[in-house]
Scaffold this motif. Sequence first.
Motif, PDB file in Angstrom:
ATOM      1  N   SER A  75      -4.259   5.733 -13.697  1.00 54.50           N
ATOM      2  CA  SER A  75      -4.581   4.331 -13.415  1.00 54.50           C
ATOM      3  C   SER A  75      -3.402   3.532 -12.861  1.00 54.50           C
ATOM      4  N   ARG A  76      -2.173   3.939 -13.181  1.00 55.32           N
ATOM      5  CA  ARG A  76      -0.975   3.241 -12.706  1.00 55.32           C
ATOM      6  C   ARG A  76       0.023   4.256 -12.166  1.00 55.32           C
TER       7      ARG A  76
ATOM      8  N   ILE B  71       0.854  -1.189   0.000  1.00 53.45           N
ATOM      9  CA  ILE B  71       0.000   0.000   0.000  1.00 53.45           C
ATOM     10  C   ILE B  71       0.892   1.241   0.000  1.00 53.45           C
TER      11      ILE B  71
ATOM     12  N   ALA C  81      -2.864  -6.638  -6.139  1.00 51.23           N
ATOM     13  CA  ALA C  81      -4.261  -6.242  -5.975  1.00 51.23           C
ATOM     14  C   ALA C  81      -5.135  -6.788  -7.101  1.00 51.23           C
TER      15      ALA C  81
ATOM     16  N   LEU D 215      -1.185  -0.011  -8.940  1.00 51.91           N
ATOM     17  CA  LEU D 215      -2.447   0.533  -9.425  1.00 51.91           C
ATOM     18  C   LEU D 215      -2.847   1.739  -8.595  1.00 51.91           C
TER      19      LEU D 215
ATOM     20  N   ASP E 124      -5.616   3.382  -6.787  1.00 54.01           N
ATOM     21  CA  ASP E 124      -6.936   3.056  -6.255  1.00 54.01           C
ATOM     22  C   ASP E 124      -7.803   4.294  -6.087  1.00 54.01           C
ATOM     23  N   GLU E 125      -7.193   5.390  -5.641  1.00 59.41           N
ATOM     24  CA  GLU E 125      -8.005   6.573  -5.329  1.00 59.41           C
ATOM     25  C   GLU E 125      -7.174   7.840  -5.481  1.00 59.41           C
TER      26      GLU E 125
ATOM     27  N   CYS F  24      -2.399   3.946  -3.653  1.00 61.63           N
ATOM     28  CA  CYS F  24      -2.101   2.896  -4.628  1.00 61.63           C
ATOM     29  C   CYS F  24      -1.905   1.561  -3.925  1.00 61.63           C
ATOM     30  N   ARG F  25      -2.086   0.491  -4.697  1.00 62.17           N
ATOM     31  CA  ARG F  25      -1.688  -0.847  -4.260  1.00 62.17           C
ATOM     32  C   ARG F  25      -0.846  -1.487  -5.349  1.00 62.17           C
TER      33      ARG F  25
ATOM     34  N   ASP G 124      -8.721  -8.523  -6.172  1.00 56.33           N
ATOM     35  CA  ASP G 124      -9.915  -7.782  -6.577  1.00 56.33           C
ATOM     36  C   ASP G 124     -10.790  -8.517  -7.584  1.00 56.33           C
TER      37      ASP G 124
ATOM     38  N   THR H  89       0.757   5.520  -0.118  1.00 56.83           N
ATOM     39  CA  THR H  89      -0.018   6.753  -0.012  1.00 56.83           C
ATOM     40  C   THR H  89       0.908   7.937  -0.249  1.00 56.83           C
TER      41      THR H  89
END
Length: 313
Positions: A53-54, A38, A90, A66, A68-69, A85-86, A94, A40
């Motif tokens: 997206s990446r 993870i 993931a 990826l 994520d937000e 991101c992860r 997912d 941030t």
Amino acid sequence: PMPINLTVTAKTSSGQAVPLPMPMRLKLDRSVDRPADILTLFFPFDTPADNLSRLSLRGDIYFEGLVDETRLMQTSSGNFLRIICRSLAALLTDNHAYPTTLDNPTPDSIIQMYCPFMGFLGFKYDTYTPLTTFTTIHGTSVWKAVEAYCMQAFGCQQRVTNDGYLTAKPYASQTVHTFGSGAHPLYSLERIIDRTAPISAISVRDAEGDYSLAVLNNDAPADIRRQRYVIPASPWVNDRARLATRIIRQSMRDYKTAELTRDVFSGVELGDKVQLAGDTDQTDWRIGRILISADENGAIMRLRLVNGEFLKL
């Protein structure tokens, strides 16, 4: 600016590369207990963030994953862009695996069935135990499906390497880091004994509904009593003893640990061996978690060390 060497690049959904500035803050969390890392990051408010997206990091910290937000934050303490991101694992957690039964599955056929088009560069593994059939039921994640196969065929859990490969090889790094010496001084070192971690015994239910299999934890202190009753999921119905042993070993991983903090430096990976300068403890310390925090005031790496004996589940 943060006192580390870092290049940040994002990609949009269409594949367009978007160079990003040095983040104001970041936190990266890697653990052997979690499939995906993870990350941030906090950037200035006007950082381009549309359709990302990446994201990748290169330099003192390596990351590929990826987005994520993205969140544009306007607060009393300032305005920021936060990106969470992860890592690529993931993709496995997912997505659901296609419910099916495969006859005489091979490792490559498992990957072809359950995770095509996910962008992994390949599947690394050694010898394996052939299976006559392998069944995945509805609602099983790809991660859990591949994990069930790997546990039966290889005797270990899969993981995703930093360079984008799926591997069913256990942590067996030969890299050794010596901390506490002049070359690698520490800010802090803590040794932890968590008596709430060990599970002392597990009873596993059989097909008739009886808890007919009992497995004791011979590594736990004799005065710890933490009994568990387990109903095995479908992949473990015919492998109940291994399931119980796996749960026990995972609990022992958290029993005796150590945590150290030091400056960030590259070349540290999960599973690496650690020697503590002047340490008389004969524990086979391995890196079980890497937590990196950085901002304009500095960058700190916190490592959680676990007993390598219990690293393989």
